[in-house]
Scaffold this active site. Structure first.
Site, mmCIF file in Angstrom:
data_model
loop_
_atom_site.group_PDB
_atom_site.id
_atom_site.type_symbol
_atom_site.label_atom_id
_atom_site.label_comp_id
_atom_site.label_asym_id
_atom_site.label_seq_id
_atom_site.Cartn_x
_atom_site.Cartn_y
_atom_site.Cartn_z
ATOM 1 N N HIS A 114 -10.582 4.508 2.822
ATOM 2 C CA HIS A 114 -9.781 3.701 3.743
ATOM 3 C C HIS A 114 -10.207 2.239 3.764
ATOM 4 O O HIS A 114 -10.599 1.699 4.787
ATOM 5 C CB HIS A 114 -9.795 4.294 5.157
ATOM 6 C CG HIS A 114 -8.602 3.878 5.963
ATOM 7 N ND1 HIS A 114 -8.659 2.909 6.926
ATOM 8 C CD2 HIS A 114 -7.318 4.290 5.917
ATOM 9 C CE1 HIS A 114 -7.467 2.742 7.458
ATOM 10 N NE2 HIS A 114 -6.628 3.578 6.861
ATOM 11 N N ARG A 144 -2.283 10.894 7.257
ATOM 12 C CA ARG A 144 -2.221 10.199 5.971
ATOM 13 C C ARG A 144 -3.561 10.205 5.243
ATOM 14 O O ARG A 144 -3.604 9.987 4.043
ATOM 15 C CB ARG A 144 -1.773 8.739 6.176
ATOM 16 C CG ARG A 144 -0.311 8.638 6.565
ATOM 17 C CD ARG A 144 0.095 7.218 6.865
ATOM 18 N NE ARG A 144 0.072 6.401 5.666
ATOM 19 C CZ ARG A 144 -0.104 5.089 5.675
ATOM 20 N NH1 ARG A 144 -0.294 4.448 6.800
ATOM 21 N NH2 ARG A 144 -0.101 4.413 4.540
ATOM 22 N N ARG A 155 -5.622 5.569 -0.619
ATOM 23 C CA ARG A 155 -4.475 4.697 -0.834
ATOM 24 C C ARG A 155 -4.505 4.126 -2.249
ATOM 25 O O ARG A 155 -5.567 3.992 -2.865
ATOM 26 C CB ARG A 155 -4.482 3.484 0.111
ATOM 27 C CG ARG A 155 -4.525 3.795 1.586
ATOM 28 C CD ARG A 155 -3.172 4.256 2.111
ATOM 29 N NE ARG A 155 -3.179 4.369 3.555
ATOM 30 C CZ ARG A 155 -3.650 5.401 4.226
ATOM 31 N NH1 ARG A 155 -4.170 6.424 3.593
ATOM 32 N NH2 ARG A 155 -3.607 5.427 5.541
ATOM 33 N N GLU A 205 0.813 -1.220 0.000
ATOM 34 C CA GLU A 205 0.000 0.000 0.000
ATOM 35 C C GLU A 205 0.839 1.259 0.000
ATOM 36 O O GLU A 205 1.956 1.288 0.520
ATOM 37 C CB GLU A 205 -0.959 0.009 1.184
ATOM 38 C CG GLU A 205 -0.320 0.247 2.523
ATOM 39 C CD GLU A 205 -1.360 0.425 3.608
ATOM 40 O OE1 GLU A 205 -1.742 1.595 3.873
ATOM 41 O OE2 GLU A 205 -1.777 -0.586 4.187
#
Length: 120
Positions: free
Chosen positions: A111, A92, A96, A81
């Site tokens: 997420h 963050r 992703r 990831e």
């Protein structure tokens, strides 16, 4: 006797489902998204992945466990990831890109609740 057997099978299925066993169910289906449809930050992260970095976050490149089982099931270490910057976030954030060993790339902006395979 038949009722007892049905009960045991139902109990086995219920317990197995509660612990995440699949009992032969199909692999998860994943929608797709085109490169040009990705946010600018995701395109930048994908470019970094393809060129080998450098990556802005220390956790970029770690093994992604797929514990949610929303990507096709593979052995541990198959997926990795990378963080996609989220404007306005100091952490963050939820976005992703997940890479697979067979050169596939997936994007999530929530997420890991959902994934879209990136079409290039």
């Amino acid at each position: 006797m038949k009722n007892w057997l049905r009960f045991l099978i139902a109990l086995w299925l219920a317990i197995g489902s509660a612990y995440g066993f699949s009992f032969g169910h199909d692999q998860p289906t994943v929608d797709t998204v085109g490169w040009s449809e990705l946010p600018r930050e995701a395109r930048q992260t994908l470019t970094l992945i393809k060129t080998g970095g450098p990556f802005p976050y220390p956790r970029d490149g770690i093994v992604f466990g797929n514990f949610e089982k929303r990507l096709p099931l593979r052995q541990r270490g198959y997926y990795h990831e990378y963080t996609v910057k989220t404007p306005g976030r100091s952490d963050r954030g939820p976005r992703r890109i997940i890479t697979g060993r067979d050169d596939e790339h997936y994007y999530t902006d929530d997420h890991y609740r959902s994934f879209r395979r990136i079409r290039e």
